[in-house]
Structure formats: C-alpha cells, structure tokens
Design an enzyme around this catalytic site. Sequence first.
Site, PDB file in Angstrom:
ATOM      1  CB  VAL A  38      -9.111 -35.366  14.039  1.00 28.22           C
ATOM      2  CG1 VAL A  38      -8.668 -35.817  15.424  1.00 28.22           C
ATOM      3  CG2 VAL A  38     -10.512 -35.896  13.740  1.00 28.22           C
ATOM      4  CE  LYS A  71     -13.150 -43.984  12.508  1.00 22.84           C
ATOM      5  NZ  LYS A  71     -13.699 -42.689  12.041  1.00 22.84           N
ATOM      6  CB  VAL A 100     -14.484 -47.005  18.800  1.00 22.11           C
ATOM      7  CG1 VAL A 100     -15.954 -47.375  18.980  1.00 22.11           C
ATOM      8  CG2 VAL A 100     -13.771 -48.028  17.928  1.00 22.11           C
ATOM      9  CG  ASP A 141     -17.116 -44.490  10.501  1.00 20.05           C
ATOM     10  OD1 ASP A 141     -15.945 -44.092  10.471  1.00 20.05           O
ATOM     11  OD2 ASP A 141     -17.851 -44.367  11.504  1.00 20.05           O
ATOM     12  CE  LYS A 196     -16.360 -44.671  14.206  1.00 15.78           C
ATOM     13  NZ  LYS A 196     -17.358 -43.629  13.950  1.00 15.78           N
TER      14      LYS A 196
HETATM   15  P1  NAP Z   1      -9.635 -34.905   7.187  1.00 16.83           P
HETATM   16  O1  NAP Z   1     -10.304 -33.681   7.690  1.00 16.83           O
HETATM   17  O2  NAP Z   1      -9.940 -35.378   5.813  1.00 16.83           O
HETATM   18  O3  NAP Z   1      -8.055 -34.705   7.349  1.00 16.83           O
HETATM   19  C1  NAP Z   1      -7.107 -35.583   6.807  1.00 16.83           C
HETATM   20  C2  NAP Z   1      -5.741 -34.907   6.855  1.00 16.83           C
HETATM   21  O4  NAP Z   1      -4.751 -35.807   6.367  1.00 16.83           O
HETATM   22  C3  NAP Z   1      -5.660 -33.647   5.980  1.00 16.83           C
HETATM   23  O5  NAP Z   1      -4.917 -32.659   6.639  1.00 16.83           O
HETATM   24  C4  NAP Z   1      -4.913 -34.126   4.733  1.00 16.83           C
HETATM   25  O6  NAP Z   1      -4.146 -33.121   4.114  1.00 16.83           O
HETATM   26  C5  NAP Z   1      -3.993 -35.171   5.339  1.00 16.83           C
HETATM   27  N1  NAP Z   1      -3.621 -36.198   4.363  1.00 16.83           N
HETATM   28  C6  NAP Z   1      -4.436 -37.069   3.740  1.00 16.83           C
HETATM   29  N2  NAP Z   1      -3.724 -37.866   2.904  1.00 16.83           N
HETATM   30  C7  NAP Z   1      -2.442 -37.462   3.013  1.00 16.83           C
HETATM   31  C8  NAP Z   1      -1.227 -37.864   2.395  1.00 16.83           C
HETATM   32  N3  NAP Z   1      -1.201 -38.851   1.505  1.00 16.83           N
HETATM   33  N4  NAP Z   1      -0.079 -37.232   2.736  1.00 16.83           N
HETATM   34  C9  NAP Z   1      -0.099 -36.230   3.647  1.00 16.83           C
HETATM   35  N5  NAP Z   1      -1.210 -35.794   4.265  1.00 16.83           N
HETATM   36  C10 NAP Z   1      -2.371 -36.394   3.939  1.00 16.83           C
HETATM   37  O7  NAP Z   1      -9.946 -36.138   8.139  1.00 16.83           O
HETATM   38  P2  NAP Z   1     -10.394 -36.106   9.676  1.00 16.83           P
HETATM   39  O8  NAP Z   1     -11.879 -35.959   9.747  1.00 16.83           O
HETATM   40  O9  NAP Z   1      -9.540 -35.183  10.444  1.00 16.83           O
HETATM   41  O10 NAP Z   1     -10.097 -37.620  10.089  1.00 16.83           O
HETATM   42  C11 NAP Z   1      -8.784 -38.056  10.351  1.00 16.83           C
HETATM   43  C12 NAP Z   1      -8.848 -39.454  10.959  1.00 16.83           C
HETATM   44  O11 NAP Z   1      -9.597 -39.405  12.164  1.00 16.83           O
HETATM   45  C13 NAP Z   1      -9.552 -40.496  10.076  1.00 16.83           C
HETATM   46  O12 NAP Z   1      -8.957 -41.745  10.255  1.00 16.83           O
HETATM   47  C14 NAP Z   1     -10.970 -40.504  10.627  1.00 16.83           C
HETATM   48  O13 NAP Z   1     -11.620 -41.727  10.393  1.00 16.83           O
HETATM   49  C15 NAP Z   1     -10.687 -40.306  12.098  1.00 16.83           C
HETATM   50  N6  NAP Z   1     -11.783 -39.750  12.872  1.00 16.83           N
HETATM   51  C16 NAP Z   1     -12.418 -38.628  12.454  1.00 16.83           C
HETATM   52  C17 NAP Z   1     -13.438 -38.093  13.244  1.00 16.83           C
HETATM   53  C18 NAP Z   1     -14.197 -36.873  12.825  1.00 16.83           C
HETATM   54  O14 NAP Z   1     -15.183 -36.562  13.484  1.00 16.83           O
HETATM   55  N7  NAP Z   1     -13.804 -36.156  11.765  1.00 16.83           N
HETATM   56  C19 NAP Z   1     -13.780 -38.714  14.445  1.00 16.83           C
HETATM   57  C20 NAP Z   1     -13.094 -39.863  14.864  1.00 16.83           C
HETATM   58  C21 NAP Z   1     -12.096 -40.381  14.060  1.00 16.83           C
HETATM   59  P3  NAP Z   1      -4.853 -31.809   3.477  1.00 16.83           P
HETATM   60  O15 NAP Z   1      -5.402 -31.048   4.641  1.00 16.83           O
HETATM   61  O16 NAP Z   1      -3.746 -31.092   2.788  1.00 16.83           O
HETATM   62  O17 NAP Z   1      -5.907 -32.333   2.555  1.00 16.83           O
HETATM   63  N1  HSE Z   2     -17.475 -40.103  10.426  1.00 11.47           N
HETATM   64  C1  HSE Z   2     -17.458 -40.599  11.737  1.00 11.47           C
HETATM   65  C2  HSE Z   2     -18.843 -40.487  12.342  1.00 11.47           C
HETATM   66  C3  HSE Z   2     -16.472 -39.822  12.571  1.00 11.47           C
HETATM   67  O1  HSE Z   2     -19.697 -39.836  11.751  1.00 11.47           O
HETATM   68  O2  HSE Z   2     -19.084 -41.043  13.408  1.00 11.47           O
HETATM   69  C4  HSE Z   2     -16.215 -40.467  13.887  1.00 11.47           C
HETATM   70  O3  HSE Z   2     -15.507 -41.646  13.723  1.00 11.47           O
END
Ligand code: NAP
Ligand code: HSE
Length: 426
Positions: free
Chosen positions: A13, A104, A131, A199, A203
Amino acid sequence: MKVGIGILGGGTVGGALLQYLINEQKAIVAKTGLELEVRGVAVRSLSKTRSFPIPTGLITDQPEQLVDDPSVDLVVELMGGLEPAGDLVMQALQAGKPVVTANKELVATRGAELIRRAEEKGVSLLFEAAVGGGIPIIRPLSESLAGEQITRVLGIVNGTTNYILTRMSEGLGFAEALEEAQALGYAEADPTADVSGADAAAKTAILASLAFGTWVSVDGVYREGIESLDPVDLRYAADLGYLPKLLAIGEETPNGVSARVHPALVPLDHPLALVRGANNAVFIEGPQVGELLFMGPGAGGGPTATAVLGDIIDAARELLAEAQVAPRIRFAPGRLLDFGEVETKWYVRLEVADAPGVLALVAGTFGDAGVSIKSVWQEGRGEDATLLLITHDALESNQRAAVTALRSLEVVTEVAATIRVQSDEP
Ligand code: NAP
Ligand code: HSE
C-alpha cells in the site's frame, strides 16, 4: 499550499501511495489545490528491491525521527501490526499531527484510545482504508449515516478469503489459490490473519462500532476462519444452490449488539454470491434508509492507496483551515451479545447408516434441541449414506446442542460438517 507527508511503510500500500503521490502530483494539485509533498518513507530494510523504488532522499529506517521531523505535517501509517505502529501513531497524535492509517488491527484493538487522544489534541485520525480497501465505507457510516439508527451491517470484508473461495469453487486447491492471492498483494504479511478470519474480525469490530455507536473491540467479535471448510461441502453446497462466503455480520437487537465472522452458505441468487475474487461488499441497513450496498475492490495496493489518499486530502484540508477538528464519533456503553444468543441457520452433513427410523431419530434430536429442519437430502444407501440437512433459524446454542446430541446417536457415524447458512428467509 504545501503539506508535508511522512509515510510509515513502503510495502504494497505504501509503495502504491508513493508512486501515485509522485507520478500524479500535478493532477492532485489541479483537482484539490493541495501540494502534498512526501518528506520521507520509513521501511524496515533499506536494501530491499521494490517494485517502485523509494528515492534515496526519502527512504529511512528511522520511523520515530520521521514522525518528529518538523517538516512532516501529517503522518500516514502503512506498516501494519500493533507495534511499533501503535506507538508511532500515538507519538504523532501527541505532537498534534493528524494521522491516516489503513491498519485495521490497530484501530480495532486500540481505536477507542487513539480516537480519544486525537480528539484531545484536536486533530483527525482517519482510517477509510482499514475496511473495504478502495470502497468508501467508513466515511458514509460515520458522516453520511451519522443520524441513522443502523440495525445491521452484513458483508464480505476480506479479499484474500473471497479470492480463495472463488478460485476453489472454480476447482483450484486451497494452497494454489492462497499463493495467487499473495502474489496479487491482497494478503496480510502473515496470511493466517486472512484465513483465520482475524482480519475480517478487526474490520467487523470497526464497522459495528461505527454503525451502532457502541465500542466493539476485536476481542468481542466471534470468529471462525475458512481453514476447516471441506471441498466436499463446497460441491454439495453448489448442488443445493449455495456458495460459501466468509461473512462479517454486525447486528443491533433490543438485547444488545452482536458481531461475528464465520463462513456461511449464501443462496446463488443472493447479491453477496455475485461478489467474486478480491472484491468486498457490505450491506448497511437502517429503518429510514432501508438497504444500502457498498461494493468494490477490497484489497490490493492501488485501490487501498486511493482510500488512503482521500483521507490525506481530507486531513490536509483541515490542517490548512487551521481549525480545531470536531469529534467525528462518540461511543456509548452497550451490551455485547454472546454468540449463543444469536439466531442462525445451519447446514449439517451427517454420515449415517441408512436404516428404517434413522431420519426420524435425527429429526427428533433436532426437535428436542428446539431446532426445526427446513430441508433434507440423502446420498448413498446402506452403511454409507450421507444426510444433508438445512435448518430454520434457531438459537446458535440450540444448534450446537442438537449437533452434540447427534454425535451420541449410534446411527450417526459422523457429524462430518456444519456450516452456517445466510439467507433472509426465516
Ligand atoms: P506490507 O506490504 O507488508 O508493507 C509493510 C511496510 O511496512 C513495509 O514497507 C515494511 O518495510 C514496513 N515496516 C514494517 N515494520 C516496520 C518497522 N518496524 N519499521 C519500519 N518499517 C516497517 O503491508 P501492506 O500490505 O502494504 O499493508 C500495510 C497496511 O495496510 C496494513 O495495516 C494492512 O492491514 C493494511 N491494508 C493492506 C491492504 C492490502 O491489500 N495489502 C488493504 C487494506 C489495508 P520493508 O518493506 O522494508 O519490509
Ligand atoms: N488482507 C486484506 C484482505 C487486505 O485480503 O482483504 C485488505 O484489508
């Protein structure tokens, strides 16, 4: 006017948001009048290869310093997890900086405390992306519908499990379907959070809290995941005219609020059966407004970053207005129902010996527990017969009591599966 943004997290994201903020800067200025300038992106690893490389001048592994940076007016938390994300969000609010988050898990666990701190500091804590990914649902619930007495939220709020269930109903195995969802960026860092329903439970806690005005923490949400669904039941369900979905349900009843997440069979002609792949869909129901349906991409970098950007623009406008932000939501105490007190319908698969009187015994056992049977099908004969039953609405505690009693019947070889059924018939 310029607004300095500090982004914590540059993954699925965070990376998509950064790419958009950099590539579409002119378009954002043209549409909003706001110059959103990224002042830094905090990540864990400075050397990781990224699909959208973070410019050298922006990347840092010091998130606390980025939050404290005086050129950062607004903090965007996209790291995920409870810590250090929670402390960093608190640090930003404490410093009077508005926060936008997609986390979330954090909001559903510490939301009441964080919202209170934001209120004390007169800044916003916005979490539209927490969400429904790209679907606007938090703002409609907390603003457009703020005056409605919402009675039910019902929907699909996890893209990964919906993707897996969709692909499994097309014949793919669980592991392959999960791998595909991960590759598409839908899954959480640890996909057990998706598969176990954690998850979706987070939500559901957020949706129920905003819908009913009673704080529901994630621990108050009853939860079952999709791990124990047997492909055999997906086939039987299809033959009977149902599709499996992981449902999020919040209800306000005269006795209290119920919040739950579990797999359920939905009739093929139910609108939720048409929600495929990583899409999400949420019905919101209230006495004045009737039934509203919010539907769209529920996961993935692009759609989620769109929701994050909407919150950034909202918070940036407030910053520029230099106004004290009015509280967006107030929570009143309320009673949380035990799941046993909720009415549900069940699909039950029994392995039985096919002999005269077996069906009567099974039906009598349901009846003794206060559960009425809607339909019965039988497959096979002799020692190896399978009975499929669908019940009418009955208390969840009665459905469980019926199944416990069935297990002790000599004619029932196995209670092979139980899955709840969601349909609007009683
Ligand atoms: P992700 O791909 O795992 O990215 C997490 C990022 O945070 C990475 O860049 C990681 O660094 C960094 N990070 C983690 N721990 C850290 C720390 N202690 N210090 C500094 N940086 C740190 O996760 P994501 O899918 O983007 O999700 C991010 C958030 O959005 C989560 O809360 C998730 O629930 C929410 N979300 C995700 C989606 C989705 O579809 N993916 C949808 C809705 C909401 P590195 O890159 O160096 O590992
Ligand atoms: N892992 C979550 C999903 C990302 O599959 O819906 C969105 O919050």
